[in-house]
Design a protein around this motif. Structure first.
Motif, PDB file in Angstrom:
ATOM      1  N   ASN A 121      52.977  31.031  28.818  1.00  0.00           N
ATOM      2  CA  ASN A 121      53.239  32.203  27.994  1.00  0.00           C
ATOM      3  C   ASN A 121      54.071  33.201  28.804  1.00  0.00           C
ATOM      4  N   CYS A 122      55.295  33.478  28.332  1.00  0.00           N
ATOM      5  CA  CYS A 122      56.217  34.349  29.076  1.00  0.00           C
ATOM      6  C   CYS A 122      55.657  35.755  29.202  1.00  0.00           C
ATOM      7  N   SER A 123      55.083  36.269  28.104  1.00  0.00           N
ATOM      8  CA  SER A 123      54.562  37.634  28.127  1.00  0.00           C
ATOM      9  C   SER A 123      53.458  37.785  29.167  1.00  0.00           C
ATOM     10  N   GLU A 124      52.566  36.785  29.232  1.00  0.00           N
ATOM     11  CA  GLU A 124      51.456  36.833  30.185  1.00  0.00           C
ATOM     12  C   GLU A 124      51.961  36.756  31.622  1.00  0.00           C
ATOM     13  N   SER A 125      52.903  35.834  31.890  1.00  0.00           N
ATOM     14  CA  SER A 125      53.412  35.672  33.256  1.00  0.00           C
ATOM     15  C   SER A 125      54.220  36.890  33.693  1.00  0.00           C
ATOM     16  N   CYS A 126      54.967  37.489  32.750  1.00  0.00           N
ATOM     17  CA  CYS A 126      55.734  38.695  33.087  1.00  0.00           C
ATOM     18  C   CYS A 126      54.798  39.847  33.429  1.00  0.00           C
ATOM     19  N   ASN A 127      53.719  39.953  32.670  1.00  0.00           N
ATOM     20  CA  ASN A 127      52.752  41.005  32.929  1.00  0.00           C
ATOM     21  C   ASN A 127      52.082  40.802  34.291  1.00  0.00           C
ATOM     22  N   GLU A 128      51.746  39.557  34.623  1.00  0.00           N
ATOM     23  CA  GLU A 128      51.144  39.266  35.930  1.00  0.00           C
ATOM     24  C   GLU A 128      52.119  39.574  37.054  1.00  0.00           C
ATOM     25  N   TYR A 129      53.380  39.241  36.839  1.00  0.00           N
ATOM     26  CA  TYR A 129      54.398  39.552  37.848  1.00  0.00           C
ATOM     27  C   TYR A 129      54.410  41.048  38.141  1.00  0.00           C
ATOM     28  N   GLU A 130      54.407  41.865  37.091  1.00  0.00           N
ATOM     29  CA  GLU A 130      54.422  43.320  37.276  1.00  0.00           C
ATOM     30  C   GLU A 130      53.182  43.788  38.024  1.00  0.00           C
ATOM     31  N   GLN A 139      44.698  45.447  52.965  1.00  0.00           N
ATOM     32  CA  GLN A 139      44.378  44.020  53.034  1.00  0.00           C
ATOM     33  C   GLN A 139      43.788  43.524  51.722  1.00  0.00           C
ATOM     34  N   GLU A 140      42.939  44.325  51.112  1.00  0.00           N
ATOM     35  CA  GLU A 140      42.340  43.935  49.829  1.00  0.00           C
ATOM     36  C   GLU A 140      43.413  43.775  48.755  1.00  0.00           C
ATOM     37  N   ARG A 141      44.401  44.663  48.764  1.00  0.00           N
ATOM     38  CA  ARG A 141      45.500  44.565  47.775  1.00  0.00           C
ATOM     39  C   ARG A 141      46.294  43.275  47.985  1.00  0.00           C
ATOM     40  N   PHE A 142      46.626  42.988  49.255  1.00  0.00           N
ATOM     41  CA  PHE A 142      47.420  41.785  49.540  1.00  0.00           C
ATOM     42  C   PHE A 142      46.633  40.513  49.216  1.00  0.00           C
ATOM     43  N   ASP A 143      45.335  40.515  49.513  1.00  0.00           N
ATOM     44  CA  ASP A 143      44.507  39.350  49.188  1.00  0.00           C
ATOM     45  C   ASP A 143      44.502  39.098  47.681  1.00  0.00           C
ATOM     46  N   LEU A 144      44.424  40.187  46.916  1.00  0.00           N
ATOM     47  CA  LEU A 144      44.430  40.046  45.458  1.00  0.00           C
ATOM     48  C   LEU A 144      45.787  39.538  44.970  1.00  0.00           C
ATOM     49  N   CYS A 145      46.861  40.025  45.576  1.00  0.00           N
ATOM     50  CA  CYS A 145      48.215  39.531  45.234  1.00  0.00           C
ATOM     51  C   CYS A 145      48.299  38.023  45.432  1.00  0.00           C
ATOM     52  N   LEU A 146      47.868  37.555  46.603  1.00  0.00           N
ATOM     53  CA  LEU A 146      47.958  36.125  46.911  1.00  0.00           C
ATOM     54  C   LEU A 146      47.059  35.308  45.990  1.00  0.00           C
ATOM     55  N   GLU A 147      45.884  35.840  45.673  1.00  0.00           N
ATOM     56  CA  GLU A 147      44.971  35.152  44.761  1.00  0.00           C
ATOM     57  C   GLU A 147      45.620  34.981  43.389  1.00  0.00           C
ATOM     58  N   MET A 148      46.292  36.028  42.908  1.00  0.00           N
ATOM     59  CA  MET A 148      46.951  35.956  41.603  1.00  0.00           C
ATOM     60  C   MET A 148      48.142  35.000  41.638  1.00  0.00           C
ATOM     61  N   LEU A 149      48.897  35.029  42.734  1.00  0.00           N
ATOM     62  CA  LEU A 149      50.044  34.125  42.853  1.00  0.00           C
ATOM     63  C   LEU A 149      49.599  32.667  42.887  1.00  0.00           C
ATOM     64  N   GLY A 190      49.169  30.296  39.848  1.00  0.00           N
ATOM     65  CA  GLY A 190      50.298  29.509  39.368  1.00  0.00           C
ATOM     66  C   GLY A 190      50.996  30.029  38.141  1.00  0.00           C
ATOM     67  N   ASN A 191      50.527  31.144  37.572  1.00  0.00           N
ATOM     68  CA  ASN A 191      51.203  31.688  36.383  1.00  0.00           C
ATOM     69  C   ASN A 191      52.533  32.352  36.736  1.00  0.00           C
ATOM     70  N   VAL A 192      52.625  32.826  37.970  1.00  0.00           N
ATOM     71  CA  VAL A 192      53.866  33.466  38.442  1.00  0.00           C
ATOM     72  C   VAL A 192      54.425  32.613  39.576  1.00  0.00           C
ATOM     73  N   ASN A 193      55.657  32.177  39.410  1.00  0.00           N
ATOM     74  CA  ASN A 193      56.294  31.351  40.433  1.00  0.00           C
ATOM     75  C   ASN A 193      57.471  32.126  41.012  1.00  0.00           C
ATOM     76  N   ASP A 194      57.209  32.913  42.027  1.00  0.00           N
ATOM     77  CA  ASP A 194      58.258  33.743  42.621  1.00  0.00           C
ATOM     78  C   ASP A 194      58.077  33.759  44.134  1.00  0.00           C
ATOM     79  N   SER A 195      58.882  32.974  44.809  1.00  0.00           N
ATOM     80  CA  SER A 195      58.740  32.850  46.264  1.00  0.00           C
ATOM     81  C   SER A 195      59.054  34.165  46.974  1.00  0.00           C
ATOM     82  N   LEU A 196      59.926  34.977  46.375  1.00  0.00           N
ATOM     83  CA  LEU A 196      60.303  36.228  47.036  1.00  0.00           C
ATOM     84  C   LEU A 196      59.156  37.240  47.020  1.00  0.00           C
TER      85      LEU A 196
END
Length: 217
Positions: free
Chosen positions: A1-10, A32-42, A45-51
């Motif tokens: 779902n594009c809308s869901e993945s775009c929202n997760e990216y943001e 550290q807690e913020r970065f851990d959550l970022c990596l957990e969300m990435l 697999g809903n967001v595929n952005d190596s950058l």
């Protein structure tokens, strides 16, 4: 779902920058807690952005530096640079900041050759994309000045501090953090080289600049 993945990216994008701000506020656990959550969300697999991964690894490297863990910081920044090389090649404008950071980490690890290569490469890329006047030069010259200071090559160290000062004063004036830190480094060189009067002059200038910066804020 594009809308869901775009929202997760943001969400990940904002969380990553919130972590960066937490570092600037010295709230390292929250960062550290913020970065851990970022990596957990990435990793879901809903967001595929190596950058995005690259930016998070860079900020984690900064965090590790603040924690006095240069080996872990190096592992993070190497992951960041590997992604950047795959995406852009190794000599794009995106590489300047990360090469400067890795150069600093190498200095913390006393790896002078590797530090010199990264810092000098960052200068070459800055010249290519940003011309002759950019604050990246100040960071690079200060790093090289510090490098030569720890090698007891005080003449070369002073030369780089003077280059950093000249550009810093032109870009920012005296009352700026990077300029104040350059005066401080320059003062240390004079001190280690036995030129105590010049050391006092440079360190007093650094002190006055910091006082003025605090007053302005």
């Amino acid at each position: 779902n594009c809308s869901e993945s775009c929202n997760e990216y943001e969400l990940i994008f904002v969380l990553n920058h919130l972590g960066e701000v937490e570092i600037q506020l010295a709230r390292y656990q929250q960062a550290q807690e913020r970065f851990d959550l970022c990596l957990e969300m990435l990793q879901k697999g809903n967001v595929n952005d190596s950058l995005l991964y690259s930016e998070i690894y860079k900020h984690q490297a900064v965090l590790r530096c603040h924690h006095g863990k240069p080996k872990e910081a190096l592992a993070n920044i190497n992951k960041c640079i590997d992604i950047q090389i795959e995406a852009y090649g190794g000599n794009g404008m995106e590489n300047v900041e990360t090469l400067l950071l890795r150069g600093q980490i190498y200095l913390d690890l006393c790896k002078v050759k590797e530090a010199t290569e990264d810092i000098e490469t960052s200068i070459q890329i800055t010249q290519k994309y940003y011309g002759d006047k950019h604050n990246y030069y100040i960071k690079a010259y200060n790093s090289l000045a510090y490098l030569y200071r720890i090698l007891n090559n005080f003449a070369k160290s002073r030369a780089f501090y003077l280059q950093a000062l000249s550009l810093g004063l032109e870009l920012y004036g005296k009352n700026h953090v990077e300029v104040a830190e350059t005066y401080m480094g320059h003062g240390f060189v004079y001190q280690f080289d036995g030129e105590m009067e010049k050391a006092i002059e440079a360190l007093e200038t650094a002190y006055e600049a910091h006082v003025n910066i605090v007053g302005e804020n």
